[in-house]
Design an enzyme around this catalytic site. Structure first.
Site, PDB file in Angstrom:
ATOM      1  CB  CYS A   2      -0.860   0.031   1.243  1.00 15.58           C
ATOM      2  SG  CYS A   2      -1.789  -1.476   1.488  1.00 15.58           S
ATOM      3  NE  ARG A  27       4.436   1.943  -1.320  1.00 16.22           N
ATOM      4  CZ  ARG A  27       5.258   2.104  -0.286  1.00 16.22           C
ATOM      5  NH1 ARG A  27       6.343   2.835  -0.423  1.00 16.22           N
ATOM      6  NH2 ARG A  27       5.003   1.552   0.873  1.00 16.22           N
ATOM      7  CD1 TRP A  74      -0.336  -6.176  -0.993  1.00 19.56           C
ATOM      8  CD2 TRP A  74      -0.052  -5.860  -3.180  1.00 19.56           C
ATOM      9  NE1 TRP A  74       0.310  -7.263  -1.490  1.00 19.56           N
ATOM     10  CE2 TRP A  74       0.508  -7.100  -2.825  1.00 19.56           C
ATOM     11  CE3 TRP A  74       0.011  -5.441  -4.515  1.00 19.56           C
ATOM     12  CZ2 TRP A  74       1.131  -7.939  -3.753  1.00 19.56           C
ATOM     13  CZ3 TRP A  74       0.640  -6.288  -5.422  1.00 19.56           C
ATOM     14  CH2 TRP A  74       1.187  -7.507  -5.049  1.00 19.56           C
ATOM     15  CG  ASN A 100       0.504   2.005   3.889  1.00 19.78           C
ATOM     16  OD1 ASN A 100      -0.588   1.985   3.355  1.00 19.78           O
ATOM     17  ND2 ASN A 100       1.582   2.526   3.333  1.00 19.78           N
ATOM     18  N   GLY A 101      -0.165  -1.265   6.827  1.00 18.09           N
ATOM     19  CA  GLY A 101       0.242  -2.160   7.910  1.00 18.09           C
ATOM     20  C   GLY A 101      -0.884  -3.108   8.265  1.00 18.09           C
ATOM     21  CD  GLU A 488      15.768 -19.678  -5.680  1.00 16.29           C
ATOM     22  OE1 GLU A 488      15.198 -20.457  -6.444  1.00 16.29           O
ATOM     23  OE2 GLU A 488      15.699 -18.445  -5.799  1.00 16.29           O
ATOM     24  CE  LYS A 492      16.684 -16.285  -8.271  1.00 20.18           C
ATOM     25  NZ  LYS A 492      15.380 -16.639  -7.829  1.00 20.18           N
ATOM     26  CD  GLU A 495      16.068 -15.915 -12.434  1.00 16.65           C
ATOM     27  OE1 GLU A 495      15.119 -15.772 -13.199  1.00 16.65           O
ATOM     28  OE2 GLU A 495      15.930 -16.157 -11.214  1.00 16.65           O
ATOM     29  CG  HIS A 511      26.022 -41.555  -9.270  1.00 18.32           C
ATOM     30  ND1 HIS A 511      26.291 -42.900  -9.196  1.00 18.32           N
ATOM     31  CD2 HIS A 511      25.872 -41.129  -7.993  1.00 18.32           C
ATOM     32  CE1 HIS A 511      26.283 -43.277  -7.923  1.00 18.32           C
ATOM     33  NE2 HIS A 511      26.036 -42.212  -7.166  1.00 18.32           N
ATOM     34  CE  LYS A 610       8.521 -11.002 -10.245  1.00 10.44           C
ATOM     35  NZ  LYS A 610       9.592 -11.772  -9.555  1.00 10.44           N
TER      36      LYS A 610
END
Ligand code: M6R
Length: 615
Positions: A2, A27, A74, A100-101, A488, A492, A495, A511, A610
């Protein structure tokens, strides 16, 4: 997340606020609203969707006045509707606020306010407005600037959670009360008045002189003056600072790229993910969105986690957690494979779709297939109101906030957080002891601090990353819970740096892949102290024997790691199942600095999107 913008001064507020909301668009938001005070009236306009919808309506209604507040929302509590959009009012509709929050104890407050309070939204923010309104009712006589402030202070003392708050009241014209706890607020000092916002972006066109409010501070702002207090009602002296940022730098909050900002967001958004979702005394999690009775939870014989890319590596951590804590066989299915494989799914299967965007076409199609086959289908999603969130029969938002860099970072850690909480919730129902549950929750609460410890070592990680930027290939290896961490780390790196990398379980190198190792082929080992530590050490020895350069992540205090790795990055210790939450942050920084060294566009790597909304 938000966004807030407020203005009090000489100029017409409406265009400043609408323009401010546009600047806050980056945002992320799903609805927006504005309220303008003109004498003793306050006009409010809210709308779902783009700021342009709101701007059109604000233009029709004219909205005169030089004081106002506005907000981009949001969704967290309650869906994307006009009623849930801010600003909200109290019961008397005299007080208007933007927030906000998250008010964690909103249910208790609602109960305490009683049934005579009628709410128009499903938000915690509206309950906060009612609470302040109630304190105003209690203050005797005509509402003054002082009694208004004291009422806000009293209300905030009852709130558990976070807020960035701007409040105004019909009976106290030309006066805004601004308060902060855990949700940033900046006050811009202009020549024509004051600007209040959740970050500096919307005020840069008017002023570069700002005051940063700290947690627990309340600022009372008039057209020509402002005063700051703490929650003990003591006056606080604030300094005016000059900011150098331009618009783009402000959006990135001073970080060079969104990816770096999002890596640094993690301690905060991790807290957002777990807040209010567990009970330490009971040693368990309470993820209400699961929408399952205890009987239904007991009927689950198998869990399937469906996801793509980074979300699937977060899911693999979830697999270890579900199997270890709840003893429920769990598998991770890459969505694009699941949908064409005629999977064996029945009414005893619980399927989670794990996705940052909530729009990934393969994940969505796989979930529809699982639903057709009669499974319980739930979502673990970041974007509120996304298709996966809407089409599943429940689930949990990970509250990572908008993730703008293509490479997923903070969404990964928050997915892992939610999966761990689900595993604990099922585990406590089945075989996890209270003490173990408590221990795990305490360990989760320590994670943000430990993430910060890692972020503080960014410069060291950068120095090491520079050494490895010019290799063409790299392996990442890990065992047990650190195998998904290796996966992961590898995605990262490839990409954003375009260096070829693969990840393997440590025991798997011999192996086949080991044939590739040489002095020109570094291996990144994740070797934290866990059940498989000794095995992992042996695998690293095997790599060294082939003369491959070794980089390691090791547990703090493991001095012997230096004997094995050319470079060692140390990570704080936590419970084994939680270790990926920390180790991955190191890998994110490592990949980021390798990519920067190579001059890559880290936020927008080539060939990638994205949100992958096509098959
Ligand atoms: O939006 P989703 O979480 O469903 O996206 C899944 C993958 O496309 C995503 O995680 C991708 O692998 C990232 N670029 C990795 O950083």
């Amino acid at each position: 997340m938000c966004g807030i913008i407020g203005y009090i001064g000489e100029k017409n507020a409406s265009p400043i606020l609408i323009q401010g909301l546009r600047k806050l668009e980056y945002r992320g938001y799903d609805s927006a609203g504005v309220a303008i005070q003109d004498g003793d009236t306050i006009a409010r306009v809210r709308s779902v969707g783009k700021i342009e919808n709101l701007a059109a309506r604000a233009a029709t209604e004219k909205l005169p006045g030089t004081v106002g507040i506005a907000h981009t929302r949001w969704a967290t509590h309650g869906g994307v509707t006009e009623e849930n959009a801010h600003p909200h009012t109290d019961q008397s509709e005299s007080l208007v606020l933007v927030h906000n929050g998250i008010v964690e104890n909103y249910r208790e407050i609602k109960e305490q306010l009683g049934s005579e309070h009628i709410y128009n939204s499903e938000t915690d923010s509206e309950i906060l407005a009612h609470l302040i309104g109630e304190h105003i009712k209690e203050s005797d006589g005509k509402l003054t600037e002082e009694s208004f402030r004291l009422a806000v202070e009293c209300a905030l003392k009852e709130v558990r959670g976070t807020y960035g708050l701007v409040v105004m009241h019909k009976d106290v014209p030309d006066y805004l009360i601004v308060a902060r706890m855990g949700s940033p607020l900046v006050i811009g000092v202009g020549t024509d008045g004051y600007y209040i916002a959740s970050d500096a972006t919307p005020m840069l066109a008017y002023t570069k002189k700002v005051i940063f409010l700290e947690d627990g501070e309340i600022a009372c702002v008039s057209k020509t003056d402002m005063q700051t207090f703490n929650l003990k009602d003591e006056c606080v002296v604030k300094c005016v600072e000059e900011i150098e940022w331009n618009q783009e730098q402000a959006e990135k909050q001073g970080y060079e790229d969104f990816m770096l900002k999002e890596i640094h967001d993690q301690p905060t958004v991790f807290e957002d993910a777990i807040r209010g979702r567990f009970n330490v005394e009971e040693g368990t999690a309470h993820l209400g969105g699961l929408n399952m009775t205890e009987e239904e939870m007991h009927s689950v014989k198998r869990i399937v986690l469906i996801a793509c890319g980074t979300a699937s590596y977060a899911s693999m951590v979830g697999k270890y957690a579900f199997e270890r804590l709840a003893g429920i066989p769990t598998e991770v299915d890459v969505a694009s494979e699941f949908r064409y494989r005629d999977p064996i799914i029945d009414k005893h299967t619980l399927v989670f779709g794990v996705s940052q965007s909530g729009e990934t076409a393969d994940t969505l199609a796989a979930l529809r297939e699982a639903k057709r086959k009669g499974a319980f289908v739930r979502g673990i999603v970041n974007v509120v109101g996304s298709t996966i969130a809407r089409e599943t029969d429940g689930g949990t938002y990970i509250h990572a906030g908008p993730e703008l860099a293509v490479a997923s970072t903070k969404a990964y850690t928050n997915m892992v957080a939610i999966l761990l909480l689900y595993a604990l919730q099922f585990g406590r129902l089945k075989r996890v002891a209270l003490a173990t549950g408590e221990r795990m929750l305490h360990a989760l609460l320590e994670i943000p601090q430990k993430m910060n410890e890692i972020l503080d070592t960014a410069e060291q990680i950068k120095t090491i990353a520079k050494v490895y930027a010019n290799y063409d290939h790299m392996f990442f290896i890990g065992r047990g819970i650190n195998y998904p961490v290796a996966l992961e780390g590898s995605i990262k790196l490839k990409e954003i740096s375009y260096i070829h990398s693969e990840a393997y379980p440590g025991g798997e190198l011999k192996h086949g892949p080991m044939a590739l190792l040489s002095e020109d082929f570094p291996v990144f080992g994740i070797m934290t102290k866990d059940q498989l530590y000794d095995k992992m050490r042996s695998n690293i020895e095997e790599v060294r024997a082939r003369k491959a350069p070794v980089i390691l992540i090791a547990s703090q205090g493991d001095d012997t790691a230096k004997e094995l790795g050319e470079h060692v990055m140390y990570t704080p210790k936590t419970m084994e199942l939680l270790q990926p939450l920390l180790n991955t942050v190191i890998l994110q920084l490592f990949s980021y600095y390798v990519a920067k060294e190579l001059g890559r566009d880290v936020d927008r790597p080539r060939n990638l999107a994205k949100s992958v909304t096509v098959e």
